[in-house]
Structure formats: structure tokens, C-alpha cells
Design a protein around this motif. Structure first.
Motif, short mmCIF file in Angstrom:
data_model
loop_
_atom_site.label_atom_id
_atom_site.label_comp_id
_atom_site.label_asym_id
_atom_site.label_seq_id
_atom_site.Cartn_x
_atom_site.Cartn_y
_atom_site.Cartn_z
N ILE A 137 -32.52 -36.31 -7.29
CA ILE A 137 -32.50 -35.40 -8.45
C ILE A 137 -32.42 -33.94 -7.99
CG2 ILE A 137 -33.88 -34.52 -10.37
CD1 ILE A 137 -34.94 -37.45 -10.67
N ILE A 138 -33.23 -33.56 -7.02
CA ILE A 138 -33.23 -32.18 -6.53
C ILE A 138 -31.89 -31.83 -5.88
CG2 ILE A 138 -34.24 -30.60 -4.83
CD1 ILE A 138 -36.96 -31.81 -5.51
N ALA A 139 -31.32 -32.77 -5.13
CA ALA A 139 -30.01 -32.52 -4.51
C ALA A 139 -28.94 -32.30 -5.58
CB ALA A 139 -29.62 -33.68 -3.60
N GLY A 140 -28.95 -33.11 -6.61
CA GLY A 140 -27.99 -32.93 -7.71
C GLY A 140 -28.22 -31.63 -8.46
N TRP A 141 -29.47 -31.26 -8.64
CA TRP A 141 -29.82 -30.03 -9.33
C TRP A 141 -29.37 -28.82 -8.51
CZ3 TRP A 141 -35.42 -29.49 -11.66
CH2 TRP A 141 -35.41 -28.57 -12.72
N ILE A 142 -29.56 -28.87 -7.20
CA ILE A 142 -29.12 -27.79 -6.32
C ILE A 142 -27.61 -27.64 -6.38
CG2 ILE A 142 -28.86 -27.12 -3.89
CD1 ILE A 142 -31.72 -28.26 -3.46
N ILE A 144 -32.69 -19.85 -8.70
CA ILE A 144 -33.04 -21.23 -9.05
C ILE A 144 -32.81 -22.15 -7.86
CG2 ILE A 144 -32.41 -23.21 -10.48
CD1 ILE A 144 -31.80 -21.25 -12.75
N VAL A 145 -31.66 -21.99 -7.18
CA VAL A 145 -31.37 -22.80 -6.00
C VAL A 145 -32.45 -22.57 -4.93
CG1 VAL A 145 -29.76 -23.11 -4.07
CG2 VAL A 145 -28.90 -23.01 -6.41
N LEU A 153 -34.91 -25.38 -3.38
CA LEU A 153 -35.04 -25.62 -1.94
C LEU A 153 -36.50 -25.51 -1.51
CD1 LEU A 153 -31.90 -23.71 -0.64
CD2 LEU A 153 -32.27 -26.18 -0.59
N LEU A 154 -37.21 -24.56 -2.08
CA LEU A 154 -38.63 -24.39 -1.79
C LEU A 154 -39.44 -25.62 -2.26
CD1 LEU A 154 -40.50 -22.25 -0.57
CD2 LEU A 154 -40.80 -21.32 -2.86
N SER A 155 -39.02 -26.23 -3.34
CA SER A 155 -39.73 -27.41 -3.85
C SER A 155 -39.58 -28.62 -2.94
CB SER A 155 -39.25 -27.76 -5.26
OG SER A 155 -37.96 -28.34 -5.23
N ILE A 171 -40.37 -28.65 0.12
CA ILE A 171 -41.51 -28.64 1.05
C ILE A 171 -42.65 -29.53 0.53
CG2 ILE A 171 -43.29 -27.22 2.17
CD1 ILE A 171 -41.14 -24.94 2.18
N PRO A 172 -43.15 -29.31 -0.70
CA PRO A 172 -44.21 -30.21 -1.16
C PRO A 172 -43.71 -31.64 -1.34
CG PRO A 172 -43.65 -28.64 -2.88
CD PRO A 172 -42.92 -28.21 -1.65
N LEU A 173 -42.43 -31.82 -1.69
CA LEU A 173 -41.89 -33.16 -1.83
C LEU A 173 -41.96 -33.91 -0.49
CD1 LEU A 173 -40.53 -35.31 -3.56
CD2 LEU A 173 -38.33 -34.29 -2.96
N ALA A 174 -41.66 -33.21 0.59
CA ALA A 174 -41.73 -33.84 1.91
C ALA A 174 -43.16 -34.22 2.29
CB ALA A 174 -41.14 -32.90 2.96
N LEU A 175 -44.14 -33.50 1.77
CA LEU A 175 -45.54 -33.75 2.10
C LEU A 175 -46.20 -34.80 1.21
CD1 LEU A 175 -46.62 -30.04 2.67
CD2 LEU A 175 -46.02 -31.74 4.41
N LEU A 176 -45.55 -35.16 0.10
CA LEU A 176 -46.13 -36.13 -0.82
C LEU A 176 -46.13 -37.53 -0.22
CD1 LEU A 176 -44.61 -35.13 -4.27
CD2 LEU A 176 -46.99 -35.05 -3.62
#
Length: 128
Positions: free
Chosen positions: A17-22, A106-107, A111-113, A115-120
Motif C-alpha cells: 500500500i505504501i509503495a503504491g501511495w508513494i 507527502i512522499v 518514506l518516513l513511515s 521506518i516504524p513499519l520496518a520495526l513492527l
């Protein structure tokens, strides 16, 4: 994306989803006609609201059933309060620097988001 995230995992779904949003937000910078705007914004729409049920499930999965409704209320309040803050900031960015910078910001936030996604920690057992 709900069924997909139940089987393949919340983190995998949110990554897609984040990749598509970016990609969609990056394409918004190049809008130069009404037809292109419609196409890009419809594409963006595929990703714009889809992270909410997946993120909600990611947060609710590890909680007990008794805590799920109160946690849902807290998530709803946090999203609502964030919306109050985002609107004036977005308006200021658009007024000061224009839409292209707004989409670039927004992009950057997306991209900043990552980081927490990787840590979840994944909440779905994908090895079933």
C-alpha cells in the motif's frame, strides 16, 4: 486488501500500500491535464484509504477482545486529531510553495513511515 492481509500478513500489505501511495503521489507532481489528473487520482484512490483497515487490524490483533473497542476509539480519536493538524499545514504548504512541493512532502512523509513499519512485529502467522 483485508483478505490479502489476513493471509500474507499486515506488514506485507502495508508495504504494498505504501509503495503504491508513494508512486501515486509522485505521479501527482506531473499532472498537466484534466484527463491525466483523473487517471492519477483514481490510481491514488486505490491506495489512499486502504491502509486504515490493515493498520487497524495490525493494532487490534494482539489485544484482547475486551480492549479492542476502547483501542478502536483511541485510534479513531488519534486519526481525527491528526486531520485537524494536517489541513492547515497542507494549506500553508500549497499556498506558499504550490502543489508539487505539497506532493513531495507527502512522499517524504510516506518514506518516513517506512521506518516504524520496518520495526513492527507481524501479527499474522503467515506460515499456516
Amino acid at each position: 486488501m483485508g483478505s490479502f492481509s489476513d493471509k500474507r500478513g499486515r506488514k506485507t500489505s502495508l508495504t504494498i500500500i505504501i509503495a503504491g501511495w508513494i508512486l501515486a503521489c509522485s505521479l501527482c507532481i506531473f499532472i498537466h491535464s484534466v484527463a491525466l489528473a483523473w487517471g492519477i487520482l483514481i490510481f491514488w484512490g486505490l491506495f489512499r484509504n486502504s491502509p486504515y483497515p490493515v493498520a487497524y487490524a495490525l493494532l487490534i490483533d494482539p489485544s484482547t477482545h475486551a480492549a479492542a473497542s476502547s483501542l478502536g476509539l483511541m485510534i479513531g480519536l488519534a486519526v481525527g486529531i491528526a486531520g485537524i493538524l494536517v489541513a492547515p499545514v497542507s494549506g500553508w504548504i500549497i499556498h506558499t510553495w504550490g502543489f508539487s512541493v505539497h506532493y513531495a512532502v507527502i512522499v517524504g512523509m510516506l518514506l518516513l513511515s517506512c521506518i516504524p513499519l520496518a520495526l513492527l512485529k507481524e501479527t499474522v502467522n503467515v506460515n499456516k
